[in-house]
Design a protein around this motif. Structure first.
Motif, PDB file in Angstrom:
ATOM      1  N   HIS A  47     -17.036 -14.403  -0.236  1.00  0.00           N
ATOM      2  CA  HIS A  47     -16.617 -14.169   1.001  1.00  0.00           C
ATOM      3  C   HIS A  47     -15.849 -12.675   1.242  1.00  0.00           C
ATOM      4  CE1 HIS A  47     -12.913 -16.345  -0.421  1.00  0.00           C
ATOM      5  NE2 HIS A  47     -12.552 -15.424   0.079  1.00  0.00           N
ATOM      6  N   ILE A  48     -15.650 -12.109   2.224  1.00  0.00           N
ATOM      7  CA  ILE A  48     -14.889 -10.919   2.154  1.00  0.00           C
ATOM      8  C   ILE A  48     -13.630 -11.134   1.881  1.00  0.00           C
ATOM      9  CG2 ILE A  48     -14.549  -9.062   3.930  1.00  0.00           C
ATOM     10  CD1 ILE A  48     -17.052  -9.790   5.465  1.00  0.00           C
ATOM     11  N   PRO A  49     -12.967  -9.960   1.348  1.00  0.00           N
ATOM     12  CA  PRO A  49     -11.614 -10.248   0.799  1.00  0.00           C
ATOM     13  C   PRO A  49     -10.620 -10.395   2.160  1.00  0.00           C
ATOM     14  CG  PRO A  49     -12.534  -8.309  -0.436  1.00  0.00           C
ATOM     15  CD  PRO A  49     -13.703  -9.044   0.469  1.00  0.00           C
ATOM     16  N   SER A  50      -9.692 -11.298   1.775  1.00  0.00           N
ATOM     17  CA  SER A  50      -8.539 -11.733   2.956  1.00  0.00           C
ATOM     18  C   SER A  50      -7.397 -10.991   2.670  1.00  0.00           C
ATOM     19  CB  SER A  50      -8.217 -13.349   2.924  1.00  0.00           C
ATOM     20  OG  SER A  50      -7.606 -13.425   1.995  1.00  0.00           O
ATOM     21  N   VAL A  51      -6.419 -11.141   3.617  1.00  0.00           N
ATOM     22  CA  VAL A  51      -5.113 -10.289   3.371  1.00  0.00           C
ATOM     23  C   VAL A  51      -4.280 -10.770   2.083  1.00  0.00           C
ATOM     24  CG1 VAL A  51      -4.839  -9.450   5.786  1.00  0.00           C
ATOM     25  CG2 VAL A  51      -4.037 -11.762   5.022  1.00  0.00           C
ATOM     26  N   LEU A  52      -4.582 -12.225   1.572  1.00  0.00           N
ATOM     27  CA  LEU A  52      -3.991 -12.741   0.615  1.00  0.00           C
ATOM     28  C   LEU A  52      -4.648 -12.535  -1.060  1.00  0.00           C
ATOM     29  CD1 LEU A  52      -3.187 -15.972   2.386  1.00  0.00           C
ATOM     30  CD2 LEU A  52      -1.619 -14.158   2.191  1.00  0.00           C
ATOM     31  N   GLU A  53      -5.531 -11.978  -0.882  1.00  0.00           N
ATOM     32  CA  GLU A  53      -6.496 -11.791  -2.152  1.00  0.00           C
ATOM     33  C   GLU A  53      -6.388 -10.172  -2.810  1.00  0.00           C
ATOM     34  OE1 GLU A  53      -9.980 -14.982  -1.154  1.00  0.00           O
ATOM     35  OE2 GLU A  53     -10.441 -13.020  -0.771  1.00  0.00           O
ATOM     36  N   GLU A  54      -6.253 -10.268  -4.206  1.00  0.00           N
ATOM     37  CA  GLU A  54      -6.440  -8.972  -4.764  1.00  0.00           C
ATOM     38  C   GLU A  54      -7.889  -8.637  -4.941  1.00  0.00           C
ATOM     39  OE1 GLU A  54      -4.189  -9.871  -8.408  1.00  0.00           O
ATOM     40  OE2 GLU A  54      -2.108  -9.259  -7.446  1.00  0.00           O
ATOM     41  N   VAL A  55      -8.272  -7.476  -4.867  1.00  0.00           N
ATOM     42  CA  VAL A  55      -9.606  -6.800  -5.015  1.00  0.00           C
ATOM     43  C   VAL A  55      -9.816  -6.232  -6.370  1.00  0.00           C
ATOM     44  CG1 VAL A  55     -11.346  -5.527  -4.146  1.00  0.00           C
ATOM     45  CG2 VAL A  55     -10.002  -7.080  -2.562  1.00  0.00           C
ATOM     46  N   SER A  56     -10.886  -6.510  -7.201  1.00  0.00           N
ATOM     47  CA  SER A  56     -10.904  -5.942  -8.356  1.00  0.00           C
ATOM     48  C   SER A  56     -12.628  -5.129  -8.234  1.00  0.00           C
ATOM     49  CB  SER A  56     -10.946  -6.745  -9.404  1.00  0.00           C
ATOM     50  OG  SER A  56     -11.340  -6.293 -10.773  1.00  0.00           O
ATOM     51  N   ILE A  57     -12.539  -3.635  -8.610  1.00  0.00           N
ATOM     52  CA  ILE A  57     -13.933  -3.095  -8.418  1.00  0.00           C
ATOM     53  C   ILE A  57     -13.525  -2.645 -10.066  1.00  0.00           C
ATOM     54  CG2 ILE A  57     -15.153  -1.546  -7.517  1.00  0.00           C
ATOM     55  CD1 ILE A  57     -13.556  -1.681  -4.927  1.00  0.00           C
ATOM     56  N   SER A  58     -14.726  -3.031 -10.941  1.00  0.00           N
ATOM     57  CA  SER A  58     -14.492  -2.673 -12.236  1.00  0.00           C
ATOM     58  C   SER A  58     -15.794  -1.713 -12.933  1.00  0.00           C
ATOM     59  CB  SER A  58     -14.193  -4.172 -13.447  1.00  0.00           C
ATOM     60  OG  SER A  58     -15.344  -4.921 -12.945  1.00  0.00           O
ATOM     61  N   ASN A  59     -16.898  -1.594 -12.443  1.00  0.00           N
ATOM     62  CA  ASN A  59     -17.928  -1.329 -13.145  1.00  0.00           C
ATOM     63  C   ASN A  59     -18.106   0.350 -12.597  1.00  0.00           C
ATOM     64  OD1 ASN A  59     -18.644  -3.486 -14.548  1.00  0.00           O
ATOM     65  ND2 ASN A  59     -19.839  -4.440 -12.668  1.00  0.00           N
ATOM     66  N   ALA A  72     -10.810  -3.395   6.807  1.00  0.00           N
ATOM     67  CA  ALA A  72     -11.028  -4.038   5.345  1.00  0.00           C
ATOM     68  C   ALA A  72      -9.442  -4.427   5.263  1.00  0.00           C
ATOM     69  CB  ALA A  72     -11.788  -3.393   4.368  1.00  0.00           C
ATOM     70  N   THR A  73      -9.230  -5.779   4.505  1.00  0.00           N
ATOM     71  CA  THR A  73      -7.956  -5.981   4.182  1.00  0.00           C
ATOM     72  C   THR A  73      -7.960  -6.324   2.686  1.00  0.00           C
ATOM     73  OG1 THR A  73      -8.248  -8.316   4.937  1.00  0.00           O
ATOM     74  CG2 THR A  73      -7.256  -6.742   6.597  1.00  0.00           C
ATOM     75  N   ALA A  74      -6.729  -6.376   2.114  1.00  0.00           N
ATOM     76  CA  ALA A  74      -6.434  -6.955   0.844  1.00  0.00           C
ATOM     77  C   ALA A  74      -4.890  -6.704   0.475  1.00  0.00           C
ATOM     78  CB  ALA A  74      -7.263  -6.120  -0.228  1.00  0.00           C
ATOM     79  N   LEU A  75      -4.470  -7.817  -0.477  1.00  0.00           N
ATOM     80  CA  LEU A  75      -3.202  -7.747  -0.902  1.00  0.00           C
ATOM     81  C   LEU A  75      -2.967  -6.642  -2.016  1.00  0.00           C
ATOM     82  CD1 LEU A  75      -0.584  -9.373  -1.171  1.00  0.00           C
ATOM     83  CD2 LEU A  75      -1.634 -10.677  -3.250  1.00  0.00           C
ATOM     84  N   SER A  76      -4.001  -6.313  -2.822  1.00  0.00           N
ATOM     85  CA  SER A  76      -4.201  -5.181  -3.390  1.00  0.00           C
ATOM     86  C   SER A  76      -5.576  -4.638  -3.951  1.00  0.00           C
ATOM     87  CB  SER A  76      -3.265  -5.415  -4.614  1.00  0.00           C
ATOM     88  OG  SER A  76      -3.883  -6.350  -5.455  1.00  0.00           O
ATOM     89  N   VAL A  77      -5.714  -3.580  -4.443  1.00  0.00           N
ATOM     90  CA  VAL A  77      -7.063  -3.164  -4.928  1.00  0.00           C
ATOM     91  C   VAL A  77      -6.818  -2.453  -6.211  1.00  0.00           C
ATOM     92  CG1 VAL A  77      -8.957  -1.653  -4.232  1.00  0.00           C
ATOM     93  CG2 VAL A  77      -7.743  -2.892  -2.450  1.00  0.00           C
ATOM     94  N   THR A  78      -7.688  -2.817  -7.095  1.00  0.00           N
ATOM     95  CA  THR A  78      -7.706  -2.319  -8.508  1.00  0.00           C
ATOM     96  C   THR A  78      -9.186  -1.580  -8.709  1.00  0.00           C
ATOM     97  OG1 THR A  78      -6.038  -3.681  -9.471  1.00  0.00           O
ATOM     98  CG2 THR A  78      -7.317  -2.570 -10.892  1.00  0.00           C
ATOM     99  N   LEU A  79      -9.079  -0.497  -8.908  1.00  0.00           N
ATOM    100  CA  LEU A  79     -10.512   0.253  -9.123  1.00  0.00           C
ATOM    101  C   LEU A  79     -10.502   0.877 -10.549  1.00  0.00           C
ATOM    102  CD1 LEU A  79     -12.949   1.363  -7.568  1.00  0.00           C
ATOM    103  CD2 LEU A  79     -11.745   3.342  -7.322  1.00  0.00           C
TER     104      LEU A  79
END
Length: 202
Positions: A47-59, A72-79
């Motif tokens: 599912h699309i990230p919610s405001v309660l979820e941490e997002v990870s983009i790693s490749n 677009a919403t997120a609790l945090s984003v790690t790139l």
């Protein structure tokens, strides 16, 4: 009152997503390679990230695009690699909900913002709106606003050695408070051809 506000938000999200997803800080990992943020199958939790979820983009080959008029919403984003692009009509909203982690962590990746990015509400030691580390690059051609980070050594932006902030848009940092708190703590490079506003630093 603050607790009640957050509780109401959590309940509302739980009702809209259904049972079994109410977990603050759960990580939703990008698996879509080159694609759009708003496609559910591009994410590990389907599912699309919610405001309660941490997002990870790693490749390093990942290219994630946020487009359209729905934020677009997120609790945090790690790139940790690849490219995150925010189109000129799009928004990315990161609300830490007074958690102590980093809003947007860039490490060897690139963020290309032509729309609007809002990062807010970090509390505690070493709470950062953006931690730009490694050889991270944030290119701002739109609006970037970071607000309400409170605590010891809190920074709006921590720009590590080897990393670059390239601002051709509007960069606003406000309400950063605490001992040794900084609007921008810079060891790397800042290239500015436009407007940077830093306000209310205690």
């Amino acid at each position: 009152m603050l607790f009640k506000t957050y509780l109401a938000k959590i309940i509302l999200i739980a009702l809209s997503w259904g049972p079994g997803v109410l977990c603050i800080g759960q990580t939703n990992i990008w698996t879509g390679g080159i694609g759009n943020w708003f496609v559910a199958s591009n994410w590990s939790l389907n599912h699309i990230p919610s405001v309660l979820e941490e997002v990870s983009i790693s490749n390093s080959t990942d290219e994630v695009t946020i487009s359209g008029e729905i934020p677009a919403t997120a609790l945090s984003v790690t790139l940790m690699g690849g490219v995150l692009s925010i189109a000129d009509t799009a928004q990315l909203l990161i609300d830490l909900l007074d958690q102590t982690h980093v809003g947007l962590w860039i490490d060897s990746g690139r963020v290309d913002n032509q729309g609007a990015v809002y990062i807010k509400n970090g509390t505690g030691s070493n709470a950062y709106g953006i931690f730009n580390g490694g050889i991270g690059l944030f290119m701002n051609g739109g609006t970037l606003e970071i607000s309400n980070f409170i605590g010891f050594n809190a920074d709006g932006i921590y720009n590590e050695f080897g990393s670059t902030i390239d601002n051709d848009g509007i960069l606003i940092i406000r309400d950063i408070r605490g001992i040794q708190a900084d609007g921008i703590y810079c060891e790397g490079s800042i290239l500015n051809d436009s407007l940077i506003t830093i306000d209310t630093i205690d």
